[in-house]
Design an enzyme around this catalytic site. Structure first.
Site, PDB file in Angstrom:
ATOM      1  N   LYS A  21      35.760  -0.227 -29.044  1.00 32.05           N
ATOM      2  CA  LYS A  21      34.957  -1.463 -29.055  1.00 32.05           C
ATOM      3  C   LYS A  21      35.368  -2.355 -30.224  1.00 32.05           C
ATOM      4  O   LYS A  21      35.599  -3.553 -30.053  1.00 32.05           O
ATOM      5  CB  LYS A  21      33.482  -1.052 -29.155  1.00 32.05           C
ATOM      6  CG  LYS A  21      32.477  -2.140 -29.071  1.00 32.05           C
ATOM      7  CD  LYS A  21      31.127  -1.569 -28.657  1.00 32.05           C
ATOM      8  CE  LYS A  21      30.328  -0.965 -29.804  1.00 32.05           C
ATOM      9  NZ  LYS A  21      29.755  -1.938 -30.729  1.00 32.05           N
ATOM     10  N   SER A  22      35.465  -1.773 -31.416  1.00 30.25           N
ATOM     11  CA  SER A  22      35.808  -2.579 -32.605  1.00 30.25           C
ATOM     12  C   SER A  22      37.164  -3.250 -32.446  1.00 30.25           C
ATOM     13  O   SER A  22      37.342  -4.418 -32.816  1.00 30.25           O
ATOM     14  CB  SER A  22      35.856  -1.685 -33.850  1.00 30.25           C
ATOM     15  OG  SER A  22      34.572  -1.274 -34.213  1.00 30.25           O
ATOM     16  N   ARG A  26      38.235  -7.416 -31.903  1.00 29.86           N
ATOM     17  CA  ARG A  26      39.192  -8.054 -32.818  1.00 29.86           C
ATOM     18  C   ARG A  26      40.418  -8.540 -32.081  1.00 29.86           C
ATOM     19  O   ARG A  26      40.955  -9.607 -32.382  1.00 29.86           O
ATOM     20  CB  ARG A  26      39.579  -7.067 -33.931  1.00 29.86           C
ATOM     21  CG  ARG A  26      38.436  -6.888 -34.957  1.00 29.86           C
ATOM     22  CD  ARG A  26      38.661  -5.665 -35.822  1.00 29.86           C
ATOM     23  NE  ARG A  26      37.715  -5.549 -36.918  1.00 29.86           N
ATOM     24  CZ  ARG A  26      36.458  -5.093 -36.818  1.00 29.86           C
ATOM     25  NH1 ARG A  26      35.987  -4.727 -35.636  1.00 29.86           N
ATOM     26  NH2 ARG A  26      35.681  -5.011 -37.880  1.00 29.86           N
ATOM     27  N   GLN A 168      32.013  -5.345 -40.818  1.00 32.39           N
ATOM     28  CA  GLN A 168      31.672  -6.636 -40.204  1.00 32.39           C
ATOM     29  C   GLN A 168      31.601  -7.724 -41.268  1.00 32.39           C
ATOM     30  O   GLN A 168      32.093  -8.834 -41.075  1.00 32.39           O
ATOM     31  CB  GLN A 168      30.335  -6.523 -39.467  1.00 32.39           C
ATOM     32  CG  GLN A 168      30.419  -5.621 -38.243  1.00 32.39           C
ATOM     33  CD  GLN A 168      29.082  -5.444 -37.547  1.00 32.39           C
ATOM     34  OE1 GLN A 168      28.051  -5.868 -38.050  1.00 32.39           O
ATOM     35  NE2 GLN A 168      29.104  -4.799 -36.393  1.00 32.39           N
ATOM     36  N   ASP A 313      28.667   5.121 -37.292  1.00 34.35           N
ATOM     37  CA  ASP A 313      28.193   5.089 -35.907  1.00 34.35           C
ATOM     38  C   ASP A 313      28.048   6.492 -35.316  1.00 34.35           C
ATOM     39  O   ASP A 313      27.454   6.656 -34.243  1.00 34.35           O
ATOM     40  CB  ASP A 313      29.153   4.268 -35.038  1.00 34.35           C
ATOM     41  CG  ASP A 313      29.095   2.791 -35.395  1.00 34.35           C
ATOM     42  OD1 ASP A 313      28.099   2.357 -36.009  1.00 34.35           O
ATOM     43  OD2 ASP A 313      30.051   2.064 -35.058  1.00 34.35           O
ATOM     44  N   LYS A 340      20.760  -1.075 -37.709  1.00 32.58           N
ATOM     45  CA  LYS A 340      21.652  -1.099 -36.537  1.00 32.58           C
ATOM     46  C   LYS A 340      20.897  -1.654 -35.319  1.00 32.58           C
ATOM     47  O   LYS A 340      19.861  -2.288 -35.473  1.00 32.58           O
ATOM     48  CB  LYS A 340      22.205   0.309 -36.294  1.00 32.58           C
ATOM     49  CG  LYS A 340      23.102   0.801 -37.428  1.00 32.58           C
ATOM     50  CD  LYS A 340      24.350  -0.045 -37.547  1.00 32.58           C
ATOM     51  CE  LYS A 340      25.227   0.408 -38.691  1.00 32.58           C
ATOM     52  NZ  LYS A 340      26.376  -0.495 -38.880  1.00 32.58           N
TER      53      LYS A 340
END
Ligand code: S3P
Length: 429
Positions: A21-22, A26, A168, A313, A340
């Site tokens: 996901k990260s 990006r 982030q 996470d 979160k």
């Protein structure tokens, strides 16, 4: 949607993980800022990265998606357009925080908003440094979305010591810094995930125990042509699920192994987990490997708070592992979990204790008295619309002797749309 999780006698098989996901976020954001066309393969099928794509379209970027292949026609730093409607970041903190850095850097007039959960999460951490860079930004009650970003007289570079180890926040400041004539410097003492500096190829130098990362107008933004690795954070659910259930053996292919993400692997090793890594290689600028995990005898640990940013996470599913480890495990210094998608300390405490675990909630952590013979009691689990709560509750429930219920189960689609199908596929009944 409600999912009933049936007790399994083990988890067996091979999982094709969703893409990271990260990295997906990006890849699309950086491709949009590049002057060239990018083709991103294996873009995440999940809802959060889809929010990033729809926001980019609202900014006038041509984005074509064919299944998990995404083509982005880079608009460059000066080609983004004023959005006609508020940018809807959905549930995605990464979309909101990184995109605000870009929109504020570019000096666009824009509003950024999101769902109830995202509108309840503080944005003060990004507002303060962006303002000191000359960005024009206001927020509801000074810290919550909707955020209003406006035009300004140019980005002033800053030297920014990161007050919290947040990737982030780091990325937001670096992205705004890309619009400044001279370098913005982010000083990072405690390492957080480094996908931004890797994928943008930003200048980085060692500084004491940490590092300084720079960004400015001088940086040429590379096109993002690569295959996104499998999501290590998704893998973590299977690493724990297989480790705690007798008779389990799970194979995971193409897992992203960025060292700034794999904290839980080292913790699980320390606890005695049987995890084998093979076929280590580079995929673009990111390391990947295959993994195999089998049922293990786990022992309790006190988690070193320095490791938390590298497994932030994964802490919810680590708490599940602690329930099955021999002895008392502790997590301290994890107050960030309260900020979160939901308050993950409170939500996990509720999930674990509803299943009969012996846990004590602390302001910045949790203590769990584990037992290798622990059999979770059947329960109905609230997930608070948080994907990681739902998946942690599911893995816990599959170790029970009777069926349990996971409420609001579709929220797994925020990061892992195939989760329930995968759980069904590998569960041995
Ligand atoms: C992320 C950074 C982390 C993480 C989040 C994704 C990112 O948040 O929890 O799921 O992609 O940069 P913080 O920066 O708030 O620690």
């Amino acid at each position: 949607m409600i999912e009933t999780v049936r007790p399994a006698s083990g988890l067996k098989g091979t999982i094709e993980l969703p893409a990271d996901k990260s990295i997906s976020h990006r890849s699309a954001l950086f491709a949009a800022l590049s002057d060239q066309k990018s083709t991103i393969l294996n873009y995440s099928p999940a809802a959060d990265p889809a929010s990033t794509l729809s926001c980019l379209r609202q900014l006038g970027v041509e984005v074509n998606r064919n299944d998990n292949r995404v083509t982005v026609h880079g608009a460059g730093r000066t080609g983004l357009q004023q959005p006609a409607e508020p940018l809807d970041c959905g549930n995605s903190g990464t979309t909101m925080r990184l995109l605000t850095g870009i929109v504020a850097g570019a000096g666009l007039d824009a509003e950024l908003t999101g769902d109830d959960s995202l509108r309840g999460r503080t944005m003060k951490r990004i507002i303060d440094p962006l303002r000191s860079m000359g960005a024009n930004i206001s927020a509801r009650d000074g810290e919550y979305a909707p955020l209003r970003v406006g035009t300004h007289n140019g980005i002033k570079p800053i030297r920014f010591p990161l007050p919290i180890p947040s990737a982030q926040l780091k990325s937001c400041v670096l992205l705004a810094g890309l619009f400044g004539k001279s370098p913005t410097e982010v000083v990072e003492q405690i390492p957080s995930r480094d996908h931004t500096e890797r994928l943008l190829n930003l200048e980085t130098e060692e500084y004491g125990q940490g590092k300084i990362i720079q960004s400015s107008l001088q940086d040429v933004i590379p096109p993002q042509n690569y295959t996104v690795p499998g999501d290590f954070s998704a893998a973590a659910f299977w690493l724990v699920g297989a480790a705690v259930q007798q008779g389990s053996m799970i194979h995971l292919k193409n897992v992203g192994m960025n060292p700034s993400r794999t904290g839980i692997l080292h913790i699980l090793y320390q606890m005695g987990a049987d995890i084998n890594i093979s076929n280590e290689r580079m995929q673009g600028r990111e390391p990947v490997a295959d993994m195999a995990v089998s049922a293990s005898s786990l022992k309790a640990i006190d988690l070193d708070p320095a490791l938390i940013p590298n497994c932030i996470d994964e802490l919810p599913i680590l708490m599940v592992a602690f329930c099955f480890a021999d002895g008392r495990s502790t997590i301290t210094g994890a107050g960030e979990l309260r900020h979160k998608e939901t308050d993950r300390l409170a939500a996990m405490y509720e999930i674990l204790t509803n299943a009969g675990a012996d846990a004590t909630l602390r302001e910045d952590g949790i203590e769990i008295n584990g037992d290798p013979g622990f059999t979770p009691e059947p329960a109905e689990h609230n997930t608070y619309h948080d994907h990681r709560m739902a998946m942690a509750a599911a893995i816990l429930s599959s170790c029970s002797a009777e069926p349990s219920v996971v409420l609001d189960a579709e929220c797994t689609s925020i990061s892992y749309p195939g989760f329930w199908a995968d759980l069904e596929k590998v569960s041995v009944y």
